[in-house]
Design a protein around this motif. Structure first.
Motif, PDB file in Angstrom:
ATOM      1  N   LYS A  65       1.292  -1.516  -0.428  1.00 40.87           N
ATOM      2  CA  LYS A  65       0.130   0.149   0.235  1.00 40.87           C
ATOM      3  C   LYS A  65       1.136   0.865   0.156  1.00 40.87           C
ATOM      4  O   LYS A  65       0.643   2.317  -1.204  1.00 40.87           O
ATOM      5  CB  LYS A  65      -1.315  -0.016   1.178  1.00 40.87           C
ATOM      6  CG  LYS A  65      -1.875  -1.158   1.364  1.00 40.87           C
ATOM      7  CD  LYS A  65      -3.093  -0.871   0.911  1.00 40.87           C
ATOM      8  CE  LYS A  65      -4.315  -1.258   1.107  1.00 40.87           C
ATOM      9  NZ  LYS A  65      -5.491  -1.394   0.131  1.00 40.87           N
ATOM     10  N   MET A  66       1.856   0.945   0.607  1.00 38.47           N
ATOM     11  CA  MET A  66       2.503   2.627   1.230  1.00 38.47           C
ATOM     12  C   MET A  66       3.286   2.308  -0.456  1.00 38.47           C
ATOM     13  O   MET A  66       3.816   4.076  -1.010  1.00 38.47           O
ATOM     14  CB  MET A  66       3.660   2.404   2.250  1.00 38.47           C
ATOM     15  CG  MET A  66       4.360   3.636   2.742  1.00 38.47           C
ATOM     16  SD  MET A  66       5.270   3.289   4.126  1.00 38.47           S
ATOM     17  CE  MET A  66       4.535   2.618   5.074  1.00 38.47           C
ATOM     18  N   PHE A  67       4.627   1.499  -0.759  1.00 35.12           N
ATOM     19  CA  PHE A  67       5.346   2.093  -1.907  1.00 35.12           C
ATOM     20  C   PHE A  67       4.846   1.557  -2.927  1.00 35.12           C
ATOM     21  O   PHE A  67       5.402   2.135  -3.896  1.00 35.12           O
ATOM     22  CB  PHE A  67       6.528   0.652  -1.021  1.00 35.12           C
ATOM     23  CG  PHE A  67       6.895   1.456  -0.300  1.00 35.12           C
ATOM     24  CD1 PHE A  67       7.969   2.829   0.160  1.00 35.12           C
ATOM     25  CD2 PHE A  67       7.673   0.709   0.647  1.00 35.12           C
ATOM     26  CE1 PHE A  67       7.863   2.944   1.833  1.00 35.12           C
ATOM     27  CE2 PHE A  67       7.785   0.665   1.666  1.00 35.12           C
ATOM     28  CZ  PHE A  67       8.192   2.108   1.982  1.00 35.12           C
ATOM     29  N   VAL A  68       3.674   0.414  -3.496  1.00 37.14           N
ATOM     30  CA  VAL A  68       3.352   0.251  -4.347  1.00 37.14           C
ATOM     31  C   VAL A  68       2.370   1.244  -5.104  1.00 37.14           C
ATOM     32  O   VAL A  68       2.092   2.098  -5.833  1.00 37.14           O
ATOM     33  CB  VAL A  68       3.436  -1.580  -4.647  1.00 37.14           C
ATOM     34  CG1 VAL A  68       2.987  -1.556  -6.359  1.00 37.14           C
ATOM     35  CG2 VAL A  68       4.550  -1.867  -4.455  1.00 37.14           C
ATOM     36  N   SER A  69       0.989   1.016  -4.891  1.00 38.24           N
ATOM     37  CA  SER A  69      -0.314   1.086  -5.107  1.00 38.24           C
ATOM     38  C   SER A  69      -1.207   1.744  -3.611  1.00 38.24           C
ATOM     39  O   SER A  69      -1.240   0.476  -3.333  1.00 38.24           O
ATOM     40  CB  SER A  69      -1.042   0.875  -6.451  1.00 38.24           C
ATOM     41  OG  SER A  69      -2.179   1.051  -5.966  1.00 38.24           O
ATOM     42  N   HIS A  70      -1.735   1.853  -3.584  1.00 38.59           N
ATOM     43  CA  HIS A  70      -3.489   2.300  -2.367  1.00 38.59           C
ATOM     44  C   HIS A  70      -4.196   1.402  -2.809  1.00 38.59           C
ATOM     45  O   HIS A  70      -4.508   0.549  -2.535  1.00 38.59           O
ATOM     46  CB  HIS A  70      -3.887   3.812  -2.240  1.00 38.59           C
ATOM     47  CG  HIS A  70      -2.901   4.597  -1.402  1.00 38.59           C
ATOM     48  ND1 HIS A  70      -2.434   4.463  -0.171  1.00 38.59           N
ATOM     49  CD2 HIS A  70      -1.952   5.752  -1.424  1.00 38.59           C
ATOM     50  CE1 HIS A  70      -1.675   5.198   0.429  1.00 38.59           C
ATOM     51  NE2 HIS A  70      -1.840   6.289  -0.698  1.00 38.59           N
ATOM     52  N   ASN A  71      -4.720   0.796  -4.211  1.00 35.76           N
ATOM     53  CA  ASN A  71      -5.349   0.415  -4.694  1.00 35.76           C
ATOM     54  C   ASN A  71      -4.780  -0.910  -5.183  1.00 35.76           C
ATOM     55  O   ASN A  71      -4.910  -1.435  -5.647  1.00 35.76           O
ATOM     56  CB  ASN A  71      -6.060   1.067  -6.623  1.00 35.76           C
ATOM     57  CG  ASN A  71      -6.392   3.001  -5.807  1.00 35.76           C
ATOM     58  OD1 ASN A  71      -6.896   2.391  -4.586  1.00 35.76           O
ATOM     59  ND2 ASN A  71      -5.739   3.113  -6.647  1.00 35.76           N
ATOM     60  N   ILE A  72      -5.139  -1.523  -4.502  1.00 34.23           N
ATOM     61  CA  ILE A  72      -4.429  -3.024  -3.812  1.00 34.23           C
ATOM     62  C   ILE A  72      -4.862  -3.863  -2.947  1.00 34.23           C
ATOM     63  O   ILE A  72      -4.897  -3.504  -1.690  1.00 34.23           O
ATOM     64  CB  ILE A  72      -2.772  -3.568  -3.883  1.00 34.23           C
ATOM     65  CG1 ILE A  72      -1.847  -2.702  -5.272  1.00 34.23           C
ATOM     66  CG2 ILE A  72      -1.978  -5.388  -3.837  1.00 34.23           C
ATOM     67  CD1 ILE A  72      -0.466  -3.374  -5.352  1.00 34.23           C
ATOM     68  N   ASN A  73      -5.851  -5.204  -3.098  1.00 35.08           N
ATOM     69  CA  ASN A  73      -6.235  -6.017  -2.100  1.00 35.08           C
ATOM     70  C   ASN A  73      -5.232  -7.398  -2.503  1.00 35.08           C
ATOM     71  O   ASN A  73      -6.178  -7.743  -3.287  1.00 35.08           O
ATOM     72  CB  ASN A  73      -7.830  -6.252  -3.042  1.00 35.08           C
ATOM     73  CG  ASN A  73      -8.820  -6.699  -2.037  1.00 35.08           C
ATOM     74  OD1 ASN A  73      -8.517  -7.183  -0.875  1.00 35.08           O
ATOM     75  ND2 ASN A  73     -10.247  -7.611  -2.713  1.00 35.08           N
ATOM     76  N   ALA A  74      -4.047  -7.632  -1.502  1.00 34.36           N
ATOM     77  CA  ALA A  74      -3.464  -8.384  -1.331  1.00 34.36           C
ATOM     78  C   ALA A  74      -4.074  -9.110   0.002  1.00 34.36           C
ATOM     79  O   ALA A  74      -4.918  -8.531   1.109  1.00 34.36           O
ATOM     80  CB  ALA A  74      -2.644  -8.151  -1.522  1.00 34.36           C
ATOM     81  N   GLU A  75      -3.849 -10.725  -0.538  1.00 35.84           N
ATOM     82  CA  GLU A  75      -3.981 -11.310   1.462  1.00 35.84           C
ATOM     83  C   GLU A  75      -3.060 -12.242   1.110  1.00 35.84           C
ATOM     84  O   GLU A  75      -2.298 -13.240  -0.048  1.00 35.84           O
ATOM     85  CB  GLU A  75      -5.278 -12.500   0.580  1.00 35.84           C
ATOM     86  CG  GLU A  75      -4.903 -13.134   0.595  1.00 35.84           C
ATOM     87  CD  GLU A  75      -6.875 -14.894   1.173  1.00 35.84           C
ATOM     88  OE1 GLU A  75      -7.502 -13.778   0.845  1.00 35.84           O
ATOM     89  OE2 GLU A  75      -6.712 -15.924   0.061  1.00 35.84           O
ATOM     90  N   ILE A  76      -2.092 -12.841   2.235  1.00 38.25           N
ATOM     91  CA  ILE A  76      -1.466 -13.807   2.545  1.00 38.25           C
ATOM     92  C   ILE A  76      -1.470 -15.089   2.102  1.00 38.25           C
ATOM     93  O   ILE A  76      -2.691 -15.470   2.881  1.00 38.25           O
ATOM     94  CB  ILE A  76      -0.335 -13.101   3.467  1.00 38.25           C
ATOM     95  CG1 ILE A  76       0.024 -11.892   3.361  1.00 38.25           C
ATOM     96  CG2 ILE A  76       1.142 -14.015   3.705  1.00 38.25           C
ATOM     97  CD1 ILE A  76       1.248 -11.720   2.651  1.00 38.25           C
ATOM     98  N   GLN A  77      -0.808 -16.071   1.700  1.00 41.29           N
ATOM     99  CA  GLN A  77      -1.017 -17.382   1.281  1.00 41.29           C
ATOM    100  C   GLN A  77      -0.177 -18.408   1.955  1.00 41.29           C
ATOM    101  O   GLN A  77       1.079 -17.742   0.491  1.00 41.29           O
ATOM    102  CB  GLN A  77      -1.729 -17.777   0.280  1.00 41.29           C
ATOM    103  CG  GLN A  77      -2.315 -19.086   0.298  1.00 41.29           C
ATOM    104  CD  GLN A  77      -3.053 -19.315  -1.270  1.00 41.29           C
ATOM    105  OE1 GLN A  77      -2.161 -19.749  -2.321  1.00 41.29           O
ATOM    106  NE2 GLN A  77      -3.869 -19.022  -1.734  1.00 41.29           N
ATOM    107  N   LEU A  78       0.279 -19.005   2.995  1.00 37.07           N
ATOM    108  CA  LEU A  78       1.913 -19.534   3.622  1.00 37.07           C
ATOM    109  C   LEU A  78       1.797 -20.872   2.624  1.00 37.07           C
ATOM    110  O   LEU A  78       0.744 -21.452   2.612  1.00 37.07           O
ATOM    111  CB  LEU A  78       1.870 -19.947   4.554  1.00 37.07           C
ATOM    112  CG  LEU A  78       1.890 -18.376   5.302  1.00 37.07           C
ATOM    113  CD1 LEU A  78       2.012 -19.063   6.868  1.00 37.07           C
ATOM    114  CD2 LEU A  78       3.019 -17.659   5.028  1.00 37.07           C
TER     115      LEU A  78
END
Ligand SMILES: [Zn+2]
Length: 449
Positions: free
Chosen positions: A407-420
Motif C-alpha cells: 500500500k505504501m510503496f506500490v499502490s493504494h489500490n491493491i487488495n492482497a492476501e497472504i497465503q503460506l
C-alpha cells in the motif's frame, strides 16, 4: 538415463562443436566488429534470403513479390508482410509451417513448454541450431577471455530422476568441460553438496536462470560459505534488480541474455550492463499496439535470419521494451534496448486496472525477513495473492508488513492476501515466475538451446 544423457552429449559435441561451431564463432566475432552500415547491409542480405525461403516454403507468403535488391527490403517487409503472433502459428498451421505443418521423420522440432494450452512448435534447420550455439558462445567469449571455458549449468535440465534423494545431483560432461547440476534438486538440505561440488569444479562461468542463481546465492549466505565464479550468465526468466544485487554481492558478475524458443531476437548484456540486440542474429522491430514503430515501450517483433526450414517473418512476442538511445562504452555497434519489462500476459494490475511494474513490487519485500521464497499472483481483476514459503522464524507480522509496504510503496489500490505454502511450483521447464497473472491464458515462451 545417465548413459542416454551422456551419449546425447557426446553425439552433440561430435556433431556440433568439433566440426562446425568453432569456425562459426570466429565468423561471428569478425562480424561483431562491422560498422553500422556494413552490419545493415549484411542484415538486409540475410533478410532477403529469409523472405525468398518463406515465399518458397510457407503458403502464407507464396504470392509475395519479393524484390531482387536487398537495400529496400526493410521497407518492403513493413508494407507487405503482416505482423504475426503465436496465435497465427497455432491456428493457421498450414499457412506458416512448411509441408502443411507436418514434420518429416528426421525434422528437428523445437518446442516451448505451455503452462496452459498447447505448446508451440517451431521447425528448425540443423544449420540454425549450429548458429544458435555459436551466437551463445560468442556472448560468453566476448566477456570471458579463456581458451577453454569451464562451465557449470544450473538450469532446468532433467539429468537426474525427480525421485532421487541422494547425491550426485549432477553429471560431468568432460568433453564440453561442463558440470550440469539439477536445479530441481537444489534445496536447503542439498545446498551444501551443490556448493561444494561447484567449488571443486571451479567454473569460469555459471549458466543459470536468475531464480536458480539467486537461490544458490541465498544458500551460500545462509550456510556462511564463500563461492566465487567470475561470470554468471542468466537467461529465460525476468532478472530482477534484487536478484542481481544478491548474486553479484555473493558469487560474481551477472550478464543477462535474452532469447526465446521462436528464435526471432537475441540480446546480450555487455560489461557496461547494456543489453545489445544482435543484428546479425535476427531483424528486430519495436512496435506499438497498432504495429507501428515506436520509440516508446512496445512489443518486440522479430524476423528470423538463419532458419532455412521455417523462417518467422515479423513475429510478435509478448515481451516489451524500448530502444535505448546513444552508443555504449563497450564499443559495440549493436543497438541497445532497455531491460525487458516482462511478458504482456504477466502484467498485473491494481483494483483501478493500473498496470504495476514488478520492479516496484520488490520494494514491498525490502527488509522483510523469514521468507524463503515468494510469488505475487493476480487471481482476479480485484485480487492478488502473495504466496510465501515461510522459514521457521516466520511470524504473521512479516506477512502484514508486506501488505502494508504494498500500500505504501506500490499502490493504494491493491487488495492482497497472504497465503503460506510449502513450495511454489516451477513451470514444466523448471522455471520460476515471481510475478504471475493467473487471470489470463498463456503459453510460455522458452529459450532452450
Ligand atoms: Zn555495450
Amino acid at each position: 538415463m545417465f548413459i542416454v544423457k551422456k551419449f546425447t552429449l557426446l553425439f552433440r559435441f561430435l556433431l556440433l562443436d568439433v566440426f562446425f561451431i568453432k569456425r562459426r564463432i570466429n565468423t561471428l566475432e569478425l562480424r561483431s566488429k562491422l560498422d553500422i552500415d556494413e552490419m545493415n547491409d549484411l542484415q538486409n542480405s540475410f533478410l532477403l534470403k529469409s523472405l525468398h525461403i518463406a515465399k518458397k516454403k510457407l503458403a502464407a507468403y507464396h504470392d509475395l513479390k519479393v524484390p531482387t535488391e536487398s537495400s529496400e527490403i526493410k521497407k518492403f517487409i513493413s508494407s507487405h508482410c503482416p505482423v504475426i503472433t503465436k496465435e497465427d502459428l497455432l491456428t493457421k498451421r498450414s499457412q506458416y509451417y512448411p509441408n502443411k505443418g507436418k514434420a518429416h521423420f528426421l525434422q528437428i522440432v523445437g518446442k516451448s513448454s505451455g503452462t496452459t494450452g498447447t505448446p508451440l512448435e517451431v521447425f528448425r534447420s540443423f544449420d540454425s541450431i549450429l548458429w544458435e550455439n555459436a551466437f551463445v558462445k560468442r556472448h560468453w567469449q566476448s566477456l570471458c577471455n579463456v581458451k577453454t571455458i569451464r562451465r557449470a549449468t544450473l538450469r532446468g535440465d532433467k539429468i537426474v530422476d525427480s525421485s532421487q534423494n541422494k547425491k550426485p545431483y549432477w553429471i560431468y560432461n568432460k568433453i564440453e568441460n561442463q558440470l550440469i547440476l539439477s536445479s530441481r534438486h537444489l534445496t536447503k538440505e542439498t545446498s551444501k553438496d551443490f556448493i561444494s561440488v561447484i567449488k571443486q569444479f571451479s567454473p569460469d562461468i555459471l549458466q543459470a536462470y536468475p531464480s536458480t542463481a539467486f537461490q544458490l546465492a541465498q544458500y551460500v549466505i545462509d550456510n556462511q560459505l564463500v563461492i566465487k565464479i567470475p561470470y554468471i550468465f542468466t537467461a529465460s526468466e525476468m532478472l530482477y534488480p534484487y536478484q542481481r544485487e544478491v548474486i553479484e554481492n555473493t558469487i560474481g558478475q551477472v550478464f543477462d541474455f535474452y532469447g526465446m524458443a521462436e528464435r526471432v531476437a537475441m540480446a546480450t548484456e555487455c560489461r557496461f550492463k547494456n543489453l545489445h540486440i544482435n543484428s546479425d542474429y535476427s531483424y528486430v522491430e519495436i512496435l506499438d499496439e497498432n504495429n507501428n514503430p515506436t520509440d516508446e515501450e512496445g512489443f518486440i517483433v522479430g524476423t528470423t535470419l538463419h532458419n532455412s526450414i521455417m523462417p518467422l517473418i515479423r513475429y510478435k512476442l509478448s515481451d516489451r521494451t524500448k530502444w535505448k538511445k546513444g552508443l555504449c562504452q563497450c564499443g559495440s555497434n549493436y543497438p541497445m534496448i532497455e531491460p525487458i519489462s516482462g511478458k504482456f500476459e504477466d502484467i498485473i494490475y491494481d483494483t483501478e486496472q493500473q498496470a504495476i511494474s514488478p520492479s516496484l513490487i520488490t520494494f514491498a519485500f525490502k527488509g522483510v525477513n523469514n521468507i524463503e521464497r515468494s510469488q505475487v499472483a493476480q487471481i482476479s481483476s480485484q485480487k492478488w495473492v502473495i504466496r510465501l514459503v515461510p522459514t521457521k522464524n516466520y511470524r504473521s507480522s512479516d506477512g502484514s508488513q508486506i501488505l502494508k509496504n504494498l500500500k505504501m510503496f506500490v499502490s493504494h489500490n491493491i487488495n492482497a492476501e497472504i497465503q503460506l505454502v510449502n513450495e511454489i511450483p516451477r513451470t514444466v521447464a523448471g522455471k520460476y515466475r515471481w510475478v504471475i497473472n493467473e487471470t489470463t491464458t498463456k503459453i510460455e515462451s522458452e529459450y532452450n538451446v
